[in-house]
Every structure is written in C-alpha cells, then in structure tokens.
Design a protein around this motif. Sequence first.
Motif: not given
Length: 498
Positions: A327-336, A338-341, A358-366, A368-369
């Motif tokens: 459900q994206g916990e590690l993915v969210g931490a990686l996205l937070s 910037p060094r992980f491009v 949904r947890k990553l708020h993909l629909d309203r994610m900036p 750039g991210k």
Amino acid sequence: MLLMITTTARPATDLGFLLHKHPERVQEFSQSFGTATVFYPEAGDERCTAALMLEVDPIALVRSRGRNSPDFSLSQYVNDRPYAASSLLAVALGEVFRTARAGRCKARPELPGTALPLELLLPALPCRGGPDLARRLFEPLGWTVDARAVPLDEGFPEWGDSRYVRLTLTGTVRLADALNHLYVLLPVLDDGKHYWIAPDEVDKLIRAGEGWLSGHPERALITRRYMGRRWALTRTALARLAELGDEIEEQLEPAVAEEAQAEETAADEAAAAETEAHADASQEAGSAGAPEPAVKPRPLNTRRREAVLAKLEELGAASVIDLGCGQGELVGALLSRPRFVRVGGMDVSPMALTIAARKLHLDRMPDGKRARLTLFQGALTYTDRRLDGYDAAVLMEVIEHVDPPRLPSLEHVVFGQAKPRHVLVTTPNVEHNVRYEFLTGLRHPDHRFEWTRAEFAEWAAQVAARYGYQVAFEPVGDVDPEVGPPTQMGVFTRDQRS
C-alpha cells in the motif's frame, strides 16, 4: 434480511460462475438459526443480480445460544434479527459463498482474479455510528458509499433517525474481496455477534482480511469490534495483522468518540482512578524521585523502513523500485526524499495498488513529484521489462510470501533479468518468533516459510554466486543475544565484472 449483488460486466451471467450458484435455480441452505436462499431476480448478458435472503427462526436462534449464555428476557424472541443485516447474514454469506470468498472457480479459473463493476445493496443494516461510520469503513476499500439513515417513522420525522441505514456500495472490485469486506464489516457495523467469540475468530479475521485489513485506517476499530472488545483476542489479532510489533500500541488506543461515550466501564474508571492517584503520588514525591516517562518503542515496520532508506542513501542509489510495494508506505517515503529521482512500485494486487494511489494522493500529487513515480501491477515470477534500469530494488517482507518452488523464478527475474546494481531483501527471522507471546505458527497466514539466520544466509549466498553479486547481512530491530533480531536484511551488490 436481504443482500443483493449486481454486476454489469458482460456477460453479466458470469456472476453465476463466481458465486457457484446457477442463475436459473433457487437454492436453499439450512442454517442453525434459519434458512438462506439464493436466487436471481434478473439474469441477462448486460445485467445480473444475485440475492441472498436469510429467514431467521427466532426459536432456533435462541436454542443455538448454548447453555452458558442464558437469557430469560422477551428480547431473545422479539428483536430485529429477522429483518436487519447482522452477524447472522455474515455467517450465512460465509458458508453459502465459501468458494467464492476463497477466490476459486474451476469452471472459469480466470474470473476470480478479475475486478468487476459491482453494486451491493443492504436495505436494512444496523450501524452503531451511523452513515458516517459506514463511509469510514468502506470508502478506503475503493467503494463509493451511499449510506442513508432510516427514519424511526416516516410519518413522524421529528422522532429522528433509527440506528439502521440503507447501504449501497458501488465499485470495481474482485467479487471475493467484496464478499470478504461484508463478512468482516457487517458484524463490525452492528457492533455485536449472535455467537460466542472464541479464539478461532482471530484466524477467521486474518483470513477474511488478507490483503486489505492490515492497511485499513480503521483497522483498530474493526478488530476491536469484531473481537467483541475482548482484550486478549484483539491484541493477538492486531499483532498478527501488524506482523508482530508493527504499530500495535497505536492501534489499541481508543478510536472514536461514539465508542468512548458508550463503553465506560467500572474497570476503566478504576484504572483512571489508579492512574490519577499515581500521578498525585509522583507529584508529592518530587522530581528527584519521579521515574522518567517510558519511551514508546518505534514499531518494527517503521524501523524496517528506516533501515532500508538509510541503506539506500548509503549506497548512493538515485532510482529505486519497491517490488511488492503493498500500500505504498516505502514508496511514499522514497518520494519524500528528492535524492531519489526515479521511484517505482510494483505489486501483484490491484487492490493494494488502488489503496497505495489513494494514500499517496496520486490524484493531486504535484507534477514534479508525479513525474518521478511509476506504479504498476505485475508478478515477480514473470519477466517484465518495466523492472529494468533502476539502481536498486527492494524486496521488503516479500520472499516469504512466495512458494519455495517458485523462488528460482523470482531470483531469475530480479537478479538475472532486471539486474539492478543493488538489491535489498528483508525477511522475518523465525528464531525470534519465540519472543512473541501470542504467536502460534508463522507470523502471517500467507507466509509460505520463515527462515533462520543460517537458512537465509545460505539462500542469499547461493543467489549471489549464481548471478554475480556480493551479499552482506544486517539486523533490523533490537538484537536478542540468543535468537537474533526480529528481521534480517541481505544487501546484494552486483560485481563490477558482471
């Protein structure tokens, strides 16, 4: 009481294959408390509806209570059980649609894994918490929820609403998942069960909640109500859902105000009085003699994620893919960071990916991210070019979910085909299981195996030698001098010559 399941997936009559109930037949199933009937009000290529109707015999229900639960009140014979969905309907659903809940279909084996457009209707559902609670429980699972309170009497609107709701759920969901959602959440919404809650209820909850309950934002509320607020069973279930130590303390704290208002007990009041007396005594003793406040331990899943992130930074990885991202916990931490491009997330479960989005708020994610992120569905036992080109791949608590005969396929896909510069693998240390009070067997019902430190080291060394990697090992969590850490991590680095 009634449940109606409708699909518009063409041909819609495939619903009969999934439910293992022929649309042209009316079938009855005897229950200890009445009769369950399955029939199809409509069955065509464009739309098909299956109905489960449960007729409750109040006398049979009373007689099934057992000798240890006497009740001499009239309410045991005159109540809402024949008319409102409750644990009775959940039990009937579980038995009548047992094969469908397990996601099996011999006649059409490809159907159970397909998400279908579904509509579920429950005309009368007791809901202690009102329509808002129904939305809180079902919306995180991908459902669009229409929950409308049923008035006490339509002729007297000033009397207000009853505790019942008319619930309609719509969404594109696997039928097995939809049935398991209802199986667990019907008694949770009603906040009661018609039978004695025994320890085997923990296993039932873990099986029915596989793939969705552990990541549900209301998992503590769901577990506590499902277990009838029996502390020992609730703690055991939460420990297993959280893979032993992951956020257990947070999950056991009171969840919602409507429960807190209704459940004040003498034990709670006594505990509060004892706490207050202890605080007064500490104040009188002065700061010199007062003990330091206990430091709340960080959950194991948090420490595991932190260990992986720290190692990725130490290795200098700029692009990382989380294989089995859940459900994206590690993915969210990686996205937070910037060094992980470039960040990727792959999982075999479409439901897990939906929740991750949904947890990553993909629909309203900036933008750039969002440009750095790729989420996709896939299986680690099949070659997939979308895995190529990453500096590092992470298999965090994944390999133990793979059947041992299929591990060589996973090894080839990750180490032989994708060939990232680094691969981080974490897995439970089975030797540490003896330190968990409530554990019997493996840490999770879906684990195919759990390795000792020696077994993990042997497997890792063979994989490294076969595919041209070097491997080092690091503990995750507190290291027990006798049985080692709760989690073990292998850090694979590809040889420069490979």
